[in-house]
Structure formats: C-alpha cells, structure tokens
Scaffold this active site. Structure first.
Site, PDB file in Angstrom:
ATOM      1  N   GLU A  92       0.823  -1.209   0.000  1.00 55.12           N
ATOM      2  CA  GLU A  92       0.000   0.000   0.000  1.00 55.12           C
ATOM      3  C   GLU A  92       0.854   1.254   0.000  1.00 55.12           C
ATOM      4  O   GLU A  92       1.956   1.252   0.545  1.00 55.12           O
ATOM      5  CB  GLU A  92      -0.821   0.057   1.285  1.00 55.12           C
ATOM      6  CG  GLU A  92      -1.685  -1.134   1.491  1.00 55.12           C
ATOM      7  CD  GLU A  92      -2.294  -1.120   2.882  1.00 55.12           C
ATOM      8  OE1 GLU A  92      -2.910  -2.120   3.233  1.00 55.12           O
ATOM      9  OE2 GLU A  92      -2.149  -0.121   3.600  1.00 55.12           O
ATOM     10  N   CYS A 105       3.122   8.544   1.635  1.00 52.29           N
ATOM     11  CA  CYS A 105       3.560   7.562   2.622  1.00 52.29           C
ATOM     12  C   CYS A 105       3.805   6.247   1.877  1.00 52.29           C
ATOM     13  O   CYS A 105       2.915   5.750   1.193  1.00 52.29           O
ATOM     14  CB  CYS A 105       2.460   7.401   3.673  1.00 52.29           C
ATOM     15  SG  CYS A 105       2.828   6.120   4.883  1.00 52.29           S
ATOM     16  N   CYS A 112       5.291  -7.195   7.702  1.00 46.62           N
ATOM     17  CA  CYS A 112       6.278  -6.652   8.634  1.00 46.62           C
ATOM     18  C   CYS A 112       6.620  -7.719   9.664  1.00 46.62           C
ATOM     19  O   CYS A 112       5.755  -8.495  10.078  1.00 46.62           O
ATOM     20  CB  CYS A 112       5.729  -5.405   9.329  1.00 46.62           C
ATOM     21  SG  CYS A 112       6.961  -4.588  10.383  1.00 46.62           S
ATOM     22  N   CYS A 116       4.216  -5.443  16.193  1.00 38.83           N
ATOM     23  CA  CYS A 116       3.601  -4.510  17.151  1.00 38.83           C
ATOM     24  C   CYS A 116       2.109  -4.888  17.285  1.00 38.83           C
ATOM     25  O   CYS A 116       1.444  -5.155  16.281  1.00 38.83           O
ATOM     26  CB  CYS A 116       3.741  -3.070  16.661  1.00 38.83           C
ATOM     27  SG  CYS A 116       5.477  -2.620  16.416  1.00 38.83           S
ATOM     28  N   CYS A 119      -0.817  -3.190  15.142  1.00 48.99           N
ATOM     29  CA  CYS A 119      -0.551  -2.847  13.743  1.00 48.99           C
ATOM     30  C   CYS A 119      -1.001  -3.956  12.790  1.00 48.99           C
ATOM     31  O   CYS A 119      -0.711  -5.135  13.002  1.00 48.99           O
ATOM     32  CB  CYS A 119       0.934  -2.573  13.567  1.00 48.99           C
ATOM     33  SG  CYS A 119       1.400  -2.258  11.856  1.00 48.99           S
ATOM     34  N   CYS A 340      -1.597   1.772   8.178  1.00 49.17           N
ATOM     35  CA  CYS A 340      -0.780   0.953   7.296  1.00 49.17           C
ATOM     36  C   CYS A 340      -1.117  -0.527   7.429  1.00 49.17           C
ATOM     37  O   CYS A 340      -1.359  -1.036   8.508  1.00 49.17           O
ATOM     38  CB  CYS A 340       0.699   1.187   7.560  1.00 49.17           C
ATOM     39  SG  CYS A 340       1.240   0.662   9.173  1.00 49.17           S
TER      40      CYS A 340
END
Ligand code: SAH
Length: 358
Positions: A92, A105, A112, A116, A119, A340
């Site tokens: 994205e 962005c 990832c 976290c 997220c 995100c």
C-alpha cells in the site's frame, strides 16, 4: 501485460544503458524527465525520443512493474493505492493532502516482521523486502494520481514494513528522489529534510543511517515509557531496550543535526495513563525530542482500541506541563482504512472469504 523478459526501468543505470546501446547520453536525461517530472505512463508517450528508441525501450523494459488493484479516495481527499507486484504480493501507499502540502507515505516490505500488537502490517509477518524499483514506483504512482498543479512536498516512510530492516533497497531509492532529474541516477530533487523515515528502533541500523550522511528526519516508534510495557506492545523491544534506542537517537541528532521525533500510539487502557505521560517526560528529559501522539486507527481483527479524545487531551497536557514538545497527528483517510497494512489485510480477508468453501 508485462513480458517476463523485461526489466524494471527504475532499476536501470540509464547512462550506462545508453552507452552500451550507442544511444547519445542526453537521451538518458530525457527519459528521466518523462519518468520523474512529466509523469509518463508509457514509453509511447515519450515523444521527444525517436520512435526506434521508444520501441527498443518498450521491448527491454517495464516502466511500472505493479498494477493498481485498488484505488480509494477518502472524504478528506486522502488517496490510497493497493499495488500488486510482479509476484502477486501487494503493498500500500498513501497520498495525504493538506493545504498547500502533499505528503506521500510509502512501504518498504511486504508485511512486517516486528509484530507490534496494534498494527495490521505485522499480523501476517514479513513476506519479503521490496526492491529499490518497487519503493520508487510507489512514489511515482502517487505522483500520477495528483492533479497537474500538485507536487510532492514530503515523503514519509511509514507504510508497511520496517524501513531500517531494508536499508539496502531504501537508501538508493531515497537518494534518487533527492537527486535532480538532470543528474545521472536522479530524481525528483527533494530535500532530504522533506523525508522522514520511521523505525521501530533498531539501534545499529539507526547508526548506519546516521553514518550514511543522508540527513533525513528520523522518527522512532516508542509507544511506551518503560521496557516492561514497551516489550508487551512492541515485542522486538525485548532484544534492544529503550536505553539503546535513545542512545542511537541521540547519536543520530549529533551526527545529522536532525531532531528525532518519538511516535506514541495511544492505546486505551494500556499506555494512556497520566502516569505514563509523566514517565515519558522523565525518560525524554535531556534528549532532543519531539513527541508525536498518534490516535490509534482501529484494525478489525484486533481487540484493541484507541484512547478517547478526553484521554488523549489529558495525556498531551501532561506532557506539555512537563516541558515536552508534542503534537497530535491528525487522522487522515479514516474512512478508507488508511492505517498501514489495513487495505492489504482487508484484501486478503476478501481472498480468504472467496476461497472458503460455501
Ligand atoms: N516499522 C516502522 C514504520 C512503519 S509503521 C515503525 O514501526 O515506525 C509507521 C507508524 O504507524 C508507526 O509509528 C506505527 O507504530 C504506526 N501504526 C501502526 N499501526 C497503527 C495503527 N493501527 N494506528 C495508528 N498508528 C499505527
């Protein structure tokens, strides 16, 4: 359709290619202008190049290797693209508009690996690093979404992934964006001061970025004032610890003169007590620091919520009372899943639903 034989144009040293193919060197600059300035979407449009050269470029290169699979426009005119890469993975990127200022962005990884807890990107782990061309392509795709009179003012590397875990691909992309279009290897001519890289806090990599002399802004995702709480919210903290991150951030400031900002996502009932604000102020006292308080964007599969407005205000006031510089990040594109990883996540939920036996 992309031909499997073609290479991404964005990964090519154009001067070298011209040299090898007996094409005059100034053609490289013309091609770059079409790509970085004139927003071309095809080689056919590059009408100051001889037809034969355009045909040759077409045969050898792909201008864009991704396809836009979703394009969402928010009521606040934030726009978000979901790009499908050559191997079918998706990433994205987002365009945010504020009066007179356009910020893009971008993502650096598919998924990832940092995990976290609030997220969306971390939910499926990290699939792979993006290439330099794939990172650049996000900027160029968003540049083409804008109106003729709009120009990119800022780039934030705050999309999917941990940028400092993919510095090897990110740095060449950022360097290209800061070089002039007239320079070999350029570019958009953006100042490094207009670029912000956000990290979960990897001290060695923060030092590597400082040593690279690039001089962009650095944002550190802190989210907690002590190791016990931070390790619960940001699991990779167990292997690093806040002290080492602050040390590396101070070195970053010393070497680059760029102030480091600390991001703090407020999670209801977890890290948003006034006591946390006081502890945070104490932690950052004596450091060159700016705190960026971020309202949490809801992520559907997660059982976490953002703090109320009232709670956010008192957290901010507490920090200010302790002499800390603080800003609250405005929510952008809330109606289009702009946190995100959310769009990719919802896309894969669709895929999973579609694939489920009925
Ligand atoms: N991995 C890097 C950069 C990507 S995340 C980092 O950790 O900084 C960019 C920022 O968005 C980080 O501060 C991250 O904590 C924040 N973020 C992630 N999910 C979010 C959510 N659901 N709501 C609000 N902010 C979020």
């Amino acid at each position: 359709m992309n031909d499997v034989q073609t290479r991404p144009l964005l990964s090519v040293d154009l001067e070298h290619w011209c040299d090898e193919h007996n094409v005059p060197g100034y053609r490289a600059g013309q091609i770059r202008r079409w790509v970085y300035e004139r927003r071309a979407n095809s080689f056919a449009e590059m009408n100051d190049l001889p037809q034969a050269l355009r045909t040759q470029l077409e045969a050898e290169f792909t201008l864009f290797t991704s396809t836009i699979v979703r394009h969402q426009v928010s009521t606040d005119r934030t726009e978000k693209l979901l790009l499908k890469l050559e191997d079918g993975e998706t990433v994205e990127c987002v365009l945010m508009r504020e009066t007179g200022r356009r910020t893009v962005c971008i993502s650096t990884q598919v998924g990832c690996g940092m995990g976290c807890i609030f997220c969306a990107s971390g939910l499926m782990g990290v699939k792979r690093n993006l290439t330099t061309a794939e990172i650049l392509e996000q900027v160029l795709r968003l540049d083409r979404v804008m109106k003729d009179n709009e120009r990119i003012a800022n780039i934030v590397v705050m999309g999917m992934g941990e940028p400092l875990a993919n510095l090897q691909a990110l740095m060449p992309a950022l360097r290209t964006l800061t070089m002039l279009v007239t320079e070999p290897g350029g570019g958009m001519g953006l100042s490094p001061r207009r670029i912000t890289v956000s990290t979960v806090g990897l001290p060695d990599r923060m030092r590597e970025l400082a040593d690279s002399d690039f001089g962009c802004n650095l944002a550190v995702s802190l989210h907690a004032p002590n190791d016990e709480l931070r390790s619960r919210i940001v699991p990779v903290n167990k292997g690093t610890g806040i002290a080492a991150i602050l040390g590396a951030a101070d070195d970053y400031f010393q070497k680059t003169g760029r102030r480091v900002s600390y991001e703090y996502v407020l999670l209801a009932g977890i890290n948003d007590e006034p006591e946390h604000a006081r502890e945070l102020a104490k932690l950052l006292r004596g450091h060159q620091a700016h705190v960026n308080v971020i309202p949490m964007n809801a992520v559907s599969p997660l059982d976490l919520s953002g703090s109320s407005q009232e709670r956010t205000n008192s957290f901010v006031h507490e920090l200010q009372a302790c002499g800390i510089n603080v800003t609250v990040r405005k929510r952008k594109g809330a109606d289009i899943d702009a946190a995100c990883g959310q769009l990719r996540l919802s896309e894969s939920e669709h895929v999973m639903l579609d694939a489920a036996p009925t």
